[in-house]
Write an enzyme that holds these catalytic residues in place. Structure first.
Site, PDB file in Angstrom:
ATOM      1  CB  CYS A  38       0.676   4.143  -0.816  1.00 13.56           C
ATOM      2  SG  CYS A  38       0.543   4.874   0.830  1.00 13.56           S
ATOM      3  CB  SER A  40       4.096   5.422   2.292  1.00 11.68           C
ATOM      4  OG  SER A  40       3.126   5.804   3.238  1.00 11.68           O
ATOM      5  CG  HIS A  43       6.932  10.370   2.185  1.00 13.93           C
ATOM      6  ND1 HIS A  43       7.132  11.728   2.271  1.00 13.93           N
ATOM      7  CD2 HIS A  43       5.660  10.151   2.598  1.00 13.93           C
ATOM      8  CE1 HIS A  43       6.030  12.306   2.723  1.00 13.93           C
ATOM      9  NE2 HIS A  43       5.123  11.371   2.928  1.00 13.93           N
ATOM     10  CG  HIS A  59       3.473   0.093   1.094  1.00 14.67           C
ATOM     11  ND1 HIS A  59       3.840   1.112   0.255  1.00 14.67           N
ATOM     12  CD2 HIS A  59       2.574   0.611   1.951  1.00 14.67           C
ATOM     13  CE1 HIS A  59       3.198   2.219   0.603  1.00 14.67           C
ATOM     14  NE2 HIS A  59       2.410   1.930   1.623  1.00 14.67           N
ATOM     15  CB  CYS A 162      -1.124   0.560   2.925  1.00 14.60           C
ATOM     16  SG  CYS A 162      -0.175   1.938   3.637  1.00 14.60           S
TER      17      CYS A 162
END
Length: 362
Positions: A38, A40, A43, A59, A162
């Site tokens: 992902c 995220s 980041h 996650h 997610c």
């Protein structure tokens, strides 16, 4: 077990041997079957968002329960489960008022005086977003997973953990898209595609997908978009949306995480419209909005994990997939091994893929 570890920001993940503890009273040990790669995670790798290190990342995952703690009542060994980073305690104000995704209770984590869930030969290892699913096993709180039907393919179920929950939930829960509403989605990666799909399931009358890559037009329409704008060739995306809808959309969704696109999401609203910021705008960045626009009752709001009630929502999303309403097959660009995770992040930056999924051997 093998796990992908981030030891220093802006460096590749390292595949290491990591030790995992035994379940405490309210904990569940899961054999990871699949984990989505992902944006995220990227980041945190790039330092846009801070996280204590070293940490096992990942996650967005699904797997099979191996062991449960003495007080666990929600799942049992052998259950197929989807995990969720928004672990909830079940009795704080957020949980009791139906906002479980906002729970920040420390009860879902181990205390400072407890043995850590993860360790390595070099010392304790931090758990990432309550899960750390770039690993062969996960040790999590029982309220960070939900059991699902066993005929659901686990590589596709992982996406629900997610990106799909975030996008579909933003449309259905956070913004409450209603039949016939007009929608615009900026950024058509995994989360954006899920927002398009969620808006379509909710009955939106017109869904405008916006992305820099012209090659995504056919894909976004397969997920339910009625129109496509290539931002790379558009002179003015906001103006184009307003002209197409004769005044702007009722719901917009920003699924990239940039100040500019967040501003565009707000500016393309009609009077009374709502802009939903799903993307993770880097810490410290700001957005600028015209104050007079608020006189038209326009709203801008965040959306955390699709405002989910995941123990209820995720099994329903599984049913949507099994009945053909939720499109997950086309969302997986490729299936990879854990050792290929750094290549997946490199490919992610090109914007050419929707999702890479790490598939662990059974």
């Amino acid at each position: 077990m093998k796990a992908a570890v981030l030891r220093e920001v802006r460096t590749p993940l390292q595949i290491e041997d990591v030790q995992i503890n035994k379940p405490g009273p309210h904990e569940v040990l899961i054999r990871t079957a699949a984990a989505g790669v992902c944006h995220s995670d990227l980041h945190f790798i790039e330092g846009s968002y801070p996280h204590p290190l070293p940490a096992v990342l990942g996650h967005e995952s699904a797997g099979v329960v191996e062991q449960v703690g003495s007080e666990v009542r929600t799942v049992k060994p052998g259950d197929h489960v989807i995990t969720c980073l928004s672990a909830f305690c079940g009795h704080c104000e957020f949980c009791l008022t139906g906002h479980m995704s906002l729970c920040v209770s420390p009860e879902t984590k181990r205390g400072q005086d407890d043995e850590p869930r993860l360790t390595s030969k070099k010392g304790p290892m931090m758990q990432y977003l309550n899960l750390s699913s770039f690993a062969e096993q996960m040790l999590i709180h029982e309220h960070a997973c939900v059991a699902i039907r066993k005929d659901m393919p686990l590589d596709r179920a992982a996406l629900i953990g997610c990106g799909v929950m975030t996008g579909v939930g933003a449309a259905m829960h956070t913004s409450n898209v209603r039949p016939g509403d007009t929608v615009a989605v900026i950024g058509c990666g995994g989360v954006g595609l899920a927002a398009i799909n969620g808006a379509a399931i909710a009955g939106a009358g017109r869904i405008i997908a916006i992305d820099m890559a012209p090659g995504k037009e056919n894909m976004v329409k397969a997920f339910g978009a009625t129109d496509f704008i290539c931002a790379a060739t558009s002179a003015d995306v906001v103006k184009e949306v307003i002209e197409m809808t004769k005044g702007g959309v009722q719901h917009s969704f920003e699924a990239i995480g940039l100040s500019k696109t967040a501003e565009q999401a707000f500016n393309m609203l009609r009077r009374g419209g709502t802009a939903n910021i799903i993307g993770m705008i880097p810490v410290g960045q700001t957005i600028t909005l015209m104050g007079a626009a608020f006189l038209g009752e326009k709203r801008i709001q965040g959306s955390l994990m699709g405002s989910n009630r995941f123990p209820v929502d995720m099994p329903r999303l599984v049913d949507f997939y099994m009945s053909g309403k939720l499109h997950l097959d086309d969302m997986i660009s490729r299936r990879i091994k854990l050792e290929d995770v750094n290549d997946a992040f490199t490919e992610m930056k090109t914007g050419a893929v929707a999702r890479s999924v790490i598939v662990f051997d059974a």
